[in-house]
Write an enzyme that holds these catalytic residues in place. Structure first.
Site, PDB file in Angstrom:
ATOM      1  N   ASP A 438       1.125  -1.329   0.051  1.00 22.86           N
ATOM      2  CA  ASP A 438      -0.325  -0.410   0.138  1.00 22.86           C
ATOM      3  C   ASP A 438       0.981   1.091   0.135  1.00 22.86           C
ATOM      4  O   ASP A 438       2.332   0.919   0.346  1.00 22.86           O
ATOM      5  CB  ASP A 438      -0.969   0.122   1.250  1.00 22.86           C
ATOM      6  N   ASP A 627      -2.130  -0.915   5.912  1.00 18.77           N
ATOM      7  CA  ASP A 627      -2.159  -0.364   7.045  1.00 18.77           C
ATOM      8  C   ASP A 627      -3.749   0.194   7.445  1.00 18.77           C
ATOM      9  O   ASP A 627      -4.426   0.545   8.166  1.00 18.77           O
ATOM     10  CB  ASP A 627      -1.280   0.687   7.309  1.00 18.77           C
ATOM     11  N   ASP A 631      -7.185  -1.510   3.060  1.00 16.89           N
ATOM     12  CA  ASP A 631      -5.836  -2.939   2.871  1.00 16.89           C
ATOM     13  C   ASP A 631      -6.718  -3.913   3.097  1.00 16.89           C
ATOM     14  O   ASP A 631      -5.775  -4.775   3.398  1.00 16.89           O
ATOM     15  CB  ASP A 631      -4.751  -2.492   3.959  1.00 16.89           C
TER      16      ASP A 631
END
Length: 737
Positions: A438, A627, A631
């Site tokens: 990410d 995080d 996600d």
């Protein structure tokens, strides 16, 4: 701050022109109406043996932003028992049963087991500290029965599950060993009193086997962090109650579950929005980190879409509810997480395989020994050889081979800021092909801040420019204004007082100070090229004095220091890095180019999930690092999910590994830890089970014709030796540096 002030910066358009994609809340995804992972919930309930741990893991910081204000959150509460007994069931249907609380069962079985071991000679040989007295064997038989029922329960429950799945393994093997030794020993005691012949019993082996197996399981449970409930922490993002506006304009408080489509709901400043809907009146900034991972609030006005669970900014909103229940954004994310958790793990689980082979070999050897000895000698000898074979087949060392490595590995990991919640993560990480990363909060800090102030004229220093910018943005709650004010504050620069400040619609702000006219406007509004280097993915604002550009300020999200080092290590290890972000194309491209990796931008949670799924379908082993709420489904689906410690609770609960220091550089240690741990596990399985593969045929009497039988006492000594070797080998696990 009065309400009018909040609206002054509504039109700072250039800060969110790239965020239109945030408005599609993902309703176009296939609507999965099944109730979110029903079976999963039931299993959680059925297995909530000690739920007091589950409550401890909720840190209660559901603030959806990826701000790092809880960097140092207390991770201790995560280290309760893991009730997922991966030794039982890993690699099967993904349901990890944990039969009871091994700590409690072990501690209660310990005194019983010790008494049994002190009072029963080992394979007919009296050891130091052992003694017997008249009828002591009857006492032993009674205690052994209690131990068999209480201490053995998790093993035969596990064995039943393994047989249901037609894959006998560790639990079946242990059950075989304890049942045979128990039944034969009870028969031995009965025979002594009934027929007066002396029959050797196996109570010592029986008790030591149960104790060592319980201890092994307890060590592993204690070592591996607690599995959180991601479904539950997602649900906690929605407020419990909503304030519904009735036709006579009075407000009624209703629970969120009772909201209907078409209801008008009032959302106060800083409250979480209760349902997906459209703004009827009010303008605000909404933190939509849960959709895109971006912590920078997005401007929203009438007619624009908002997502339930996102956080309202600093003004009151009236929202018309558009989606409730299963169709809402949060519910779709829950469904995805549920789907991901139902997928079986792809870890091979070597211990389980080795135990399976031993089980079949032992049974086969025992059957052959029985038939052969029945013909060669008599029934009594046949039974004795059969029992000895089955008891020796059950490996004490195998029970500790893996747990001791796991315990050592997790404590090494913890000292490096790694919290490993699932043993299989270590095994899978060694064969990883792709790492999906990410961007916001993972590779970058996730904070929108001033990266660089540049002077364009000789007359002003950077500090003077900062003072002017902080002055013209004074009193505004816009993200850019707040970043500049924060920067001036850090640099101890006093803002210059402005006589008047006005908003320039769609461009920025203008004001008068010291008789001069200033504007702080977007690059687009300024409309001329400026020859300066802009940091990657940054937003540029230009300070203009009487129509001449005098300075610029670049704002953005900066890369974490260890990100580029991590990418280098991944490439050295043959793992392909791929960045997937909910952020826009420009910001994503900037970071990807700087790191030299491939990327995908504008990814909704469903897109990220599909990406991981397609990589897995190509037969690749995928590690996912993230995080945010967006996600979470991919963290749960990936072979190994790694969450950033400062991230949202939902992400922490969905992952297998947590980086407690939120430093991507720690992923490097994780990969090294995974490789070393896996090779230690293999060595230990070789030691722990290798002995048994040799001992089984000897115990079955294969060399009896040449006068060699493995006396049970020698067998027991060898067994203790292999256990000690396994323990010492586990302790030698080290990380470099």
């Amino acid at each position: 701050m009065d309400k009018n002030k909040h609206d002054e910066h509504q039109h700072h358009d250039h800060h969110h022109e790239n965020h239109e994609h945030m408005n599609h809340t993902g309703h176009d995804h296939k609507e999965n109406k099944e109730h979110v992972g029903h079976a999963y919930h039931e299993e959680q309930i059925e297995e909530g043996i000690h739920d007091d741990h589950n409550t401890a893991t909720k840190h209660g910081h559901h603030d959806h932003t990826n701000h790092h204000d809880h960097e140092n959150m207390d991770h201790d509460s995560h280290s309760g028992h893991d009730h997922h007994d991966h030794m039982d069931h890993s690699g099967h249907s993904g349901h990890h049963h944990h039969h009871g609380n091994f700590k409690e069962i072990f501690l209660k079985s310990l005194p019983l087991g010790l008494i049994v071991m002190i009072l029963s000679p080992l394979m007919g040989i009296t050891l130091p500290l052992q003694f017997t007295f008249p009828y002591s064997d009857i006492l032993v038989a009674v205690l052994a029965t209690v131990l068999f029922v209480y201490g053995g329960k998790p093993f035969y429950q596990g064995a039943v599950d393994e047989f249901k799945q037609r894959a006998p393994g560790m639990m079946a093997l242990v059950t075989l060993g304890i049942s045979v030794s128990y039944v034969y020993s009870i028969y031995a005691v009965a025979a002594r009193y009934v027929t007066g012949t002396h029959v050797m019993d196996f109570f010592f082996e029986f008790a030591s086997l149960i104790l060592i197996m319980l201890l092994g399981h307890w060590i592993e449970m204690k070592a591996v962090g607690e599995a959180g409930d991601a479904q539950k922490s997602l649900a906690e993002l929605l407020p419990k109650d909503a304030h519904v506006v009735l036709e006579d304009d009075s407000i009624e408080t209703r629970s969120v579950s009772e909201l209907k489509i078409g209801d008008i709901v009032r959302v106060q400043a800083a409250e979480n929005i209760p349902a997906d809907g459209v703004i009827k009146s009010g303008t605000t900034r909404v933190n939509e980190a849960l959709l895109t991972g971006e912590s920078k609030p997005v401007e929203k006005g009438e007619g624009e879409t908002v997502i339930g669970g996102s956080t309202n900014g600093d003004s009151v909103l009236y929202i018309e509810v558009k989606e409730t229940g299963d169709k809402s954004f949060i519910s779709q994310v829950q469904t995805l997480i549920g789907q991901a958790q139902d997928q079986p793990s792809r870890a091979e689980n070597l211990a389980q395989k080795v135990a399976g082979w031993l089980f079949y070999i032992a049974v086969a050897a025992a059957v052959i020994a029985f038939i052969v000895w029945l013909f060669v000698a008599d029934l009594e000898n046949a039974i004795l050889f059969t029992v000895t074979t089955l008891v020796i087949a059950c490996p004490h060392a195998l029970g500790l081979a893996i747990p001791l490595v796991v315990a050592r590995s997790t404590s090494l990991g913890a000292s490096r800021g790694l919290l490993v919640k699932d043993r299989e993560a270590l095994e899978l990480a060694t064969n990883a092909d792709v790492m999906v990363l990410d961007k916001t909060g993972t590779l970058t800090t996730g904070d929108f801040k001033v990266l660089k102030v540049e002077a364009l004229s000789e007359e002003y220093s950077k500090n003077e420019l900062t003072a002017l910018m902080a002055g013209i943005e004074g009193g505004s709650s816009h993200p850019i204004a707040q970043s500049i004010a924060g920067f001036a504050n850090e640099e101890n620069i006093q803002p210059i007082p402005f006589d008047s400040i006005d908003v320039v619609s769609g461009a920025g702000v203008e004001g008068v100070a010291n008789g001069k006219n200033y504007q702080l406007i977007s690059q687009k509004a300024y409309g001329q090229d400026i020859d300066i280097e802009i940091p990657v993915g940054a937003t540029l604002s230009i300070l203009v004095e009487n129509d001449t550009a005098i300075g610029t300020v670049a704002l953005g999200d900066e890369l974490k220091k260890t990100s580029s080092e991590l990418i280098k290590v991944l490439k050295e290890n043959g793992i392909q890095p791929l960045m997937a972000t909910g952020d826009n194309e420009t910001a994503a491209q900037g970071v990807a180019e700087e790191l030299g990796i491939d990327y995908k931008a504008n990814q909704s949670p469903q897109d990220k999930y599909n990406l991981v799924e397609s990589l897995k379908n190509q037969g690749k082993t995928v590690i996912m690092v993230g995080d945010g709420v967006n996600d979470a489904p991919s963290l749960a689906l990936a072979d190994v999910g790694v969450a950033i410690g400062a991230g949202t609770q939902v992400a922490l609960d969905s992952a297998d590994v947590i980086l407690t220091q939120s430093d991507p550089g720690d992923i490097e240690s994780f990969i090294e830890l995974a490789q070393k741990t896996t090779s230690k596990m293999k060595q230990n399985l070789l030691w722990g089970a290798g002995y048994n593969f040799i001992a089984i045929p000897l115990a079955a009497g294969i060399l009896a014709p040449i006068g060699f039988t493995l006396s049970p006492a020698v067998g027991a000594i060898l067994m203790s030796l292999s256990t000690v070797i396994v323990a010492i080998n586990a302790m030698t696990l080290r990380l470099k540096n």
